[in-house]
Design an enzyme around this catalytic site. Structure first.
Site, PDB file in Angstrom:
ATOM      1  N   PHE A 122       0.858  -1.183   0.000  1.00 47.31           N
ATOM      2  CA  PHE A 122       0.000   0.000   0.000  1.00 47.31           C
ATOM      3  C   PHE A 122       0.891   1.229   0.000  1.00 47.31           C
ATOM      4  CE2 PHE A 122      -2.369   3.484   1.916  1.00 47.31           C
ATOM      5  CZ  PHE A 122      -3.537   3.453   1.159  1.00 47.31           C
ATOM      6  N   ASP A 207       9.367   2.497   1.259  1.00 51.33           N
ATOM      7  CA  ASP A 207       8.224   3.248   1.779  1.00 51.33           C
ATOM      8  C   ASP A 207       8.118   2.985   3.278  1.00 51.33           C
ATOM      9  OD1 ASP A 207       5.696   4.005   2.670  1.00 51.33           O
ATOM     10  OD2 ASP A 207       4.636   3.302   0.901  1.00 51.33           O
ATOM     11  N   LYS A 236       3.096   9.897   8.514  1.00 54.42           N
ATOM     12  CA  LYS A 236       2.428   9.380   9.708  1.00 54.42           C
ATOM     13  C   LYS A 236       3.094   9.832  11.011  1.00 54.42           C
ATOM     14  CE  LYS A 236      -0.061   5.489   7.635  1.00 54.42           C
ATOM     15  NZ  LYS A 236      -1.428   5.883   7.991  1.00 54.42           N
TER      16      LYS A 236
END
Length: 381
Positions: A122, A207, A236
């Site tokens: 993702f 990532d 995040k």
């Protein structure tokens, strides 16, 4: 009828305040927050140092645009780059934006177009990041994806090697697939990626939108793996709840991103940078990271002691933990919420635990008690 689009399956709970790991809803009920806003609230809710940083910076500058020098960005970048092989940073607003920047940088630097990614990955919901994502449910209804992405099975060296051709600019991966079920890159597969990238002149993009900034017990999760990324993406937990993303890159990529090649209006604004600097100053302390690792060991141990291996598999790293229940976990998510514990899924069969990095051992014990009371209810035939 709501004035909002219906693109979120929202829970009925209305959270109004929080402190540390504990949040409270509009009815006064309290919960242990083991979601951290999906790995975002790294220092917990309303951390005093973050509150102070926002207060101080809000009285100075909120926004000036990237047309002007930014000492705050320079300092934050230096903090993120310290003791790494990276040389330069770029700030944006989110993980998807960081991944878009990484894709653009890889293509511009190499002059090639293809990015190889992995099933169950993702990388975000913008069009490029969505095309990179290895989950069909994310792409449904949006028509053809960008054709310059190849998706292959994770931890399958033969399939990866078969996908390599002369147009491959980069291999893009999460060293732990968060949304895809908490799957960790195998050491031998990481070594294959490194060998391919070094021998073929292919860039490695890691990532770390979910895994970075202490989530796995080290500054960055790639430090656990046999990969050496050319490009690293973050978001995040970097802002501790305030929107910010970042991309780090090696020195040889510097010339590919000259003036006008890429940009952002709000990225790296003074408020975001002040908060992120505060987060990094706390999380990157050696003692803090050791505490995260210790809490992780305790949480793993207690889960494994309480959950029988024939029904459950506990996996992950640091305070990114998955419990594979081998069945649909949606009912468990609801029951945990009723019992005062907020958790999220990682795929249909996996419970994902993402407590703040500041979670206490007492709160870990409370969460395990709630989980086991739910998961160990005898099933009827």
């Amino acid at each position: 009828m709501s004035a909002l689009f219906n693109n979120y399956a929202r829970r009925p709970v209305h959270l109004v305040k929080g402190e540390g790991t504990v949040v409270e809803d509009a009815d006064g009920k309290t919960y242990l927050d083991f979601t951290s806003g999906i790995a975002v609230v790294s220092l917990g809710h309303a951390h005093p140092a973050i509150v102070k940083a926002i207060q101080i910076q809000s009285e100075k500058l909120w926004h000036v645009s990237n047309l002007f020098k930014s000492p705050g960005q320079e300092k934050l970048a230096a903090s993120l780059l310290k003791d790494t092989h990276f040389s330069h940073g770029f700030f944006c607003n989110s993980g998807a934006e960081a991944n878009e920047a990484a894709i653009k940088l890889a293509r511009k630097h190499t002059g090639k177009s293809t990015i190889i990614t992995f099933y169950q990955s993702f990388h975000g919901r913008t069009f490029g990041a969505m095309s990179a994502t290895g989950q069909e449910k994310i792409k449904q209804g949006f028509g053809p994806m960008l054709e310059t992405f190849k998706t292959v099975p994770f931890n399958d060296s033969a399939k990866l090697e078969a996908a390599i051709d002369d147009d491959v600019a980069a291999i893009m991966l999460e060293v732990i697939q968060g949304e895809g079920g908490i799957h960790t890159v195998a050491p031998e597969f990481a070594s294959v990626i490194t060998d391919i990238c070094q021998s073929k002149g292919i860039l490695c993009i890691v990532d770390e939108v979910q895994t970075g900034i202490g989530r796995t017990g080290t500054r960055y999760a790639y430090e656990h793996a046999e990969v050496k990324p050319d490009i690293l993406t973050l978001a995040k937990g970097l802002g501790g709840g305030f929107p910010i993303g970042a991309m780090l890159g090696t020195a040889d990529l510097f010339d590919a991103f000259g003036p006008g090649s890429h940009g952002t209006t709000f990225g790296g604004n003074p408020l975001a940078v002040a908060v992120a600097q505060t987060v990094v100053d706390h999380v990157f302390e050696e003692g803090f990271l050791k505490e995260v690792s210790g809490k992780s060991d305790a949480l793993f141990r207690k889960l494994k002691e309480n959950l029988p291996t024939e029904r459950f598999e506990v996996r992950g790293q640091g305070l990114l933990i998955g419990i594979d229940c081998k069945e649909d976990v949606a009912p468990f998510i609801r029951q945990a919420e009723e019992g005062g514990l907020l958790i999220v899924q990682a795929g249909s069969n996996v419970i994902r635990l993402l407590p703040p990095l500041t979670v206490t051992e007492q709160e870990i014990d409370q969460a395990v008690d709630i989980l086991t009371s739910i998961l160990l209810v005898p099933t009827t035939v």
